[in-house]
Scaffold this motif. Structure first.
Motif, PDB file in Angstrom:
ATOM      1  N   ALA A 176       0.818  -1.215   0.000  1.00  0.00           N
ATOM      2  CA  ALA A 176       0.000   0.000   0.000  1.00  0.00           C
ATOM      3  C   ALA A 176       0.847   1.258   0.000  1.00  0.00           C
ATOM      4  CB  ALA A 176      -0.941  -0.006   1.209  1.00  0.00           C
ATOM      5  N   ILE A 177       2.017   1.199   0.633  1.00  0.00           N
ATOM      6  CA  ILE A 177       2.881   2.378   0.711  1.00  0.00           C
ATOM      7  C   ILE A 177       3.369   2.787  -0.670  1.00  0.00           C
ATOM      8  CG2 ILE A 177       5.162   3.165   1.510  1.00  0.00           C
ATOM      9  CD1 ILE A 177       4.669   1.728   4.104  1.00  0.00           C
ATOM     10  N   MET A 178       3.543   1.796  -1.551  1.00  0.00           N
ATOM     11  CA  MET A 178       4.094   2.073  -2.878  1.00  0.00           C
ATOM     12  C   MET A 178       3.023   2.430  -3.903  1.00  0.00           C
ATOM     13  SD  MET A 178       7.200  -0.703  -3.131  1.00  0.00           S
ATOM     14  CE  MET A 178       6.208  -2.130  -2.672  1.00  0.00           C
ATOM     15  N   ASP A 179       1.765   2.456  -3.475  1.00  0.00           N
ATOM     16  CA  ASP A 179       0.687   2.871  -4.373  1.00  0.00           C
ATOM     17  C   ASP A 179       0.354   4.343  -4.094  1.00  0.00           C
ATOM     18  OD1 ASP A 179      -1.217   2.742  -6.322  1.00  0.00           O
ATOM     19  OD2 ASP A 179      -2.485   1.267  -5.319  1.00  0.00           O
ATOM     20  N   VAL A 180      -0.515   4.895  -4.917  1.00  0.00           N
ATOM     21  CA  VAL A 180      -0.877   6.305  -4.744  1.00  0.00           C
ATOM     22  C   VAL A 180      -1.677   6.509  -3.459  1.00  0.00           C
ATOM     23  CG1 VAL A 180      -0.897   6.687  -7.234  1.00  0.00           C
ATOM     24  CG2 VAL A 180      -3.030   6.075  -6.075  1.00  0.00           C
ATOM     25  N   ASN A 181      -1.563   7.695  -2.921  1.00  0.00           N
ATOM     26  CA  ASN A 181      -2.340   8.085  -1.752  1.00  0.00           C
ATOM     27  C   ASN A 181      -3.665   8.690  -2.220  1.00  0.00           C
ATOM     28  OD1 ASN A 181      -3.205  10.482   0.100  1.00  0.00           O
ATOM     29  ND2 ASN A 181      -2.025   9.141   1.437  1.00  0.00           N
ATOM     30  N   PRO A 182      -4.815   8.201  -1.748  1.00  0.00           N
ATOM     31  CA  PRO A 182      -6.108   8.700  -2.227  1.00  0.00           C
ATOM     32  C   PRO A 182      -6.291  10.205  -2.051  1.00  0.00           C
ATOM     33  CG  PRO A 182      -6.410   6.669  -0.994  1.00  0.00           C
ATOM     34  CD  PRO A 182      -4.977   7.076  -0.804  1.00  0.00           C
ATOM     35  N   ASP A 183      -5.804  10.737  -0.949  1.00  0.00           N
ATOM     36  CA  ASP A 183      -5.940  12.182  -0.724  1.00  0.00           C
ATOM     37  C   ASP A 183      -5.085  12.970  -1.721  1.00  0.00           C
ATOM     38  OD1 ASP A 183      -7.700  11.807   1.359  1.00  0.00           O
ATOM     39  OD2 ASP A 183      -6.142  11.857   2.901  1.00  0.00           O
ATOM     40  N   ALA A 184      -3.891  12.436  -2.038  1.00  0.00           N
ATOM     41  CA  ALA A 184      -3.039  13.103  -3.027  1.00  0.00           C
ATOM     42  C   ALA A 184      -3.704  13.118  -4.392  1.00  0.00           C
ATOM     43  CB  ALA A 184      -1.682  12.409  -3.104  1.00  0.00           C
ATOM     44  N   VAL A 185      -4.358  12.017  -4.737  1.00  0.00           N
ATOM     45  CA  VAL A 185      -5.078  11.950  -6.012  1.00  0.00           C
ATOM     46  C   VAL A 185      -6.224  12.953  -6.027  1.00  0.00           C
ATOM     47  CG1 VAL A 185      -6.525  10.491  -7.483  1.00  0.00           C
ATOM     48  CG2 VAL A 185      -4.429   9.562  -6.464  1.00  0.00           C
ATOM     49  N   SER A 186      -6.990  13.010  -4.963  1.00  0.00           N
ATOM     50  CA  SER A 186      -8.107  13.958  -4.890  1.00  0.00           C
ATOM     51  C   SER A 186      -7.619  15.394  -4.983  1.00  0.00           C
ATOM     52  CB  SER A 186      -8.889  13.752  -3.580  1.00  0.00           C
ATOM     53  OG  SER A 186      -9.516  12.486  -3.550  1.00  0.00           O
ATOM     54  N   ASP A 187      -6.513  15.683  -4.327  1.00  0.00           N
ATOM     55  CA  ASP A 187      -5.955  17.039  -4.376  1.00  0.00           C
ATOM     56  C   ASP A 187      -5.565  17.424  -5.801  1.00  0.00           C
ATOM     57  OD1 ASP A 187      -6.286  17.351  -1.667  1.00  0.00           O
ATOM     58  OD2 ASP A 187      -4.197  16.908  -1.147  1.00  0.00           O
ATOM     59  N   VAL A 188      -5.006  16.474  -6.540  1.00  0.00           N
ATOM     60  CA  VAL A 188      -4.603  16.744  -7.917  1.00  0.00           C
ATOM     61  C   VAL A 188      -5.821  16.995  -8.792  1.00  0.00           C
ATOM     62  CG1 VAL A 188      -3.678  15.624  -9.989  1.00  0.00           C
ATOM     63  CG2 VAL A 188      -2.350  15.618  -7.875  1.00  0.00           C
ATOM     64  N   PHE A 189      -6.836  16.168  -8.658  1.00  0.00           N
ATOM     65  CA  PHE A 189      -8.067  16.395  -9.426  1.00  0.00           C
ATOM     66  C   PHE A 189      -8.644  17.775  -9.131  1.00  0.00           C
ATOM     67  CE2 PHE A 189      -8.704  11.628  -9.805  1.00  0.00           C
ATOM     68  CZ  PHE A 189      -8.605  11.616 -11.176  1.00  0.00           C
ATOM     69  N   ARG A 190      -8.667  18.125  -7.861  1.00  0.00           N
ATOM     70  CA  ARG A 190      -9.236  19.407  -7.444  1.00  0.00           C
ATOM     71  C   ARG A 190      -8.398  20.580  -7.979  1.00  0.00           C
ATOM     72  NH1 ARG A 190      -8.873  18.235  -2.577  1.00  0.00           N
ATOM     73  NH2 ARG A 190     -10.880  17.164  -2.364  1.00  0.00           N
ATOM     74  N   SER A 191      -7.092  20.462  -7.871  1.00  0.00           N
ATOM     75  CA  SER A 191      -6.204  21.559  -8.263  1.00  0.00           C
ATOM     76  C   SER A 191      -6.253  21.849  -9.754  1.00  0.00           C
ATOM     77  CB  SER A 191      -4.763  21.237  -7.851  1.00  0.00           C
ATOM     78  OG  SER A 191      -4.655  21.132  -6.443  1.00  0.00           O
ATOM     79  N   PHE A 192      -6.476  20.809 -10.562  1.00  0.00           N
ATOM     80  CA  PHE A 192      -6.440  20.971 -12.015  1.00  0.00           C
ATOM     81  C   PHE A 192      -7.828  20.982 -12.655  1.00  0.00           C
ATOM     82  CE2 PHE A 192      -2.124  19.751 -11.033  1.00  0.00           C
ATOM     83  CZ  PHE A 192      -1.372  20.508 -11.925  1.00  0.00           C
ATOM     84  N   GLY A 193      -8.862  21.134 -11.839  1.00  0.00           N
ATOM     85  CA  GLY A 193     -10.201  21.287 -12.404  1.00  0.00           C
ATOM     86  C   GLY A 193     -10.849  20.005 -12.863  1.00  0.00           C
ATOM     87  N   PHE A 194     -10.510  18.882 -12.206  1.00  0.00           N
ATOM     88  CA  PHE A 194     -11.162  17.599 -12.440  1.00  0.00           C
ATOM     89  C   PHE A 194     -10.962  17.067 -13.862  1.00  0.00           C
ATOM     90  CE2 PHE A 194     -13.582  20.326  -9.516  1.00  0.00           C
ATOM     91  CZ  PHE A 194     -13.349  19.640  -8.328  1.00  0.00           C
ATOM     92  N   PRO A 195      -9.702  16.932 -14.288  1.00  0.00           N
ATOM     93  CA  PRO A 195      -9.422  16.401 -15.618  1.00  0.00           C
ATOM     94  C   PRO A 195      -9.422  14.875 -15.619  1.00  0.00           C
ATOM     95  CG  PRO A 195      -7.378  16.857 -14.506  1.00  0.00           C
ATOM     96  CD  PRO A 195      -8.475  17.240 -13.541  1.00  0.00           C
ATOM     97  N   VAL A 196      -9.206  14.282 -16.779  1.00  0.00           N
ATOM     98  CA  VAL A 196      -8.804  12.882 -16.862  1.00  0.00           C
ATOM     99  C   VAL A 196      -7.330  12.829 -16.461  1.00  0.00           C
ATOM    100  CG1 VAL A 196      -8.405  10.917 -18.404  1.00  0.00           C
ATOM    101  CG2 VAL A 196     -10.460  12.323 -18.666  1.00  0.00           C
ATOM    102  N   LEU A 197      -6.970  11.869 -15.617  1.00  0.00           N
ATOM    103  CA  LEU A 197      -5.584  11.739 -15.152  1.00  0.00           C
ATOM    104  C   LEU A 197      -4.972  10.478 -15.738  1.00  0.00           C
ATOM    105  CD1 LEU A 197      -3.137  12.360 -13.338  1.00  0.00           C
ATOM    106  CD2 LEU A 197      -4.388  11.325 -11.421  1.00  0.00           C
ATOM    107  N   VAL A 198      -3.793  10.616 -16.331  1.00  0.00           N
ATOM    108  CA  VAL A 198      -3.060   9.477 -16.879  1.00  0.00           C
ATOM    109  C   VAL A 198      -1.668   9.461 -16.250  1.00  0.00           C
ATOM    110  CG1 VAL A 198      -2.160   8.361 -18.957  1.00  0.00           C
ATOM    111  CG2 VAL A 198      -4.310   9.632 -19.074  1.00  0.00           C
ATOM    112  N   HIS A 199      -1.280   8.330 -15.679  1.00  0.00           N
ATOM    113  CA  HIS A 199       0.054   8.225 -15.083  1.00  0.00           C
ATOM    114  C   HIS A 199       0.521   6.784 -15.085  1.00  0.00           C
ATOM    115  CE1 HIS A 199      -0.918   6.342 -11.142  1.00  0.00           C
ATOM    116  NE2 HIS A 199      -2.045   7.024 -11.195  1.00  0.00           N
TER     117      HIS A 199
END
Length: 243
Positions: free
Chosen positions: A173-196
């Protein structure tokens, strides 16, 4: 209208010739159909500086393969990963590609798409985030690039070995994305499609953030086989590279 393709985490190296051959097939037979190809980090298993082109036949071959594809009309973009963050302008010129900042927002028709390597989303891995801050420092990079090639090769091997040891000791779990970090990114960039990429856990995820249903695509790594994400006239599909 031609599609857009996304790949990441190929980790090309001489020790994995089967994956290098698969990549060659991809750039010769599959990728030229795309208007644009986005490489979202870790194209190479390691990169010790652009003078790697002088000593590494595989690096030169990959640059030539990408340049040939670019000459056929596919625009190529590259974003640094956690293994090839020293890749620079000389390789970019040789491969006829453009280096992108992480993160970068692109527009595909009416849809905003946020591109990331993905490692900055893994905020629970504090040791890695500390390492990332160190190696992305311009001062650190300048000091490393000033060292002889042999010293940099030894350092790259040491980092690879240490990384393998640390990953074997960390909780998944430590090596996967953090859900709050993902939510923050969506919020900061206006809810785009995210590819990584980065996590080597390919999937399509849906996140609800402030009543917005947001899509996150995690790209396929090229460990056992190759894969890419295609966006064609608004239709998103994960694809397998068939040799």
């Amino acid at each position: 209208m031609r599609p857009t393709f996304f790949i990441s985490d190929l980790h090309l190296c001489a020790e994995r010739p089967d994956i290098s051959r698969l990549f060659e097939h991809f750039v010769e037979e599959t990728a030229p159909a795309a208007a644009s190809l986005y490489i979202l980090g870790d194209l190479f298993e390691y990169w010790i500086g652009d003078d790697q082109l002088d000593i590494d036949p595989l690096a030169r071959k990959v640059a030539t393969q990408l340049a040939t594809m670019a000459e056929k009309g596919t625009k190529i973009f590259f974003m640094h990963g956690n293994r090839d963050f020293l890749l620079g302008d000389r390789f970019a010129r040789a491969a006829r590609l453009e280096i992108l900042a992480d993160p970068t927002v692109i527009q595909l028709r009416s849809v905003q798409v946020l591109l990331m390597h993905g490692d900055t989303l893994c905020t629970d891995d504090l040791a890695y985030q500390s390492f990332r801050t160190q190696v992305r420092s311009p001062a650190w990079q300048q000091a490393i690039l000033a060292k002889p090639i042999a010293d940099r090769q030894a350092l790259a091997q040491s980092i690879r070995s240490q990384s393998d040891i640390e990953k074997s000791m960390k909780a998944e779990a430590i090596m996967d994305v953090n859900p709050d970090a993902v939510s923050d990114v969506f919020r900061s960039f206006g809810f785009p499609v995210l590819v990584h990429g980065h996590t080597h856990r390919p999937a399509k995820h849906e996140h609800t953030v402030e009543s917005h249903v947001c899509v996150r695509w995690v790209l396929q790594d090229w460990h056992d086989f190759g894969g890419y994400l295609s966006c064609d006239n608004g239709e998103w599909r994960s694809m397998i590279v068939n040799p």
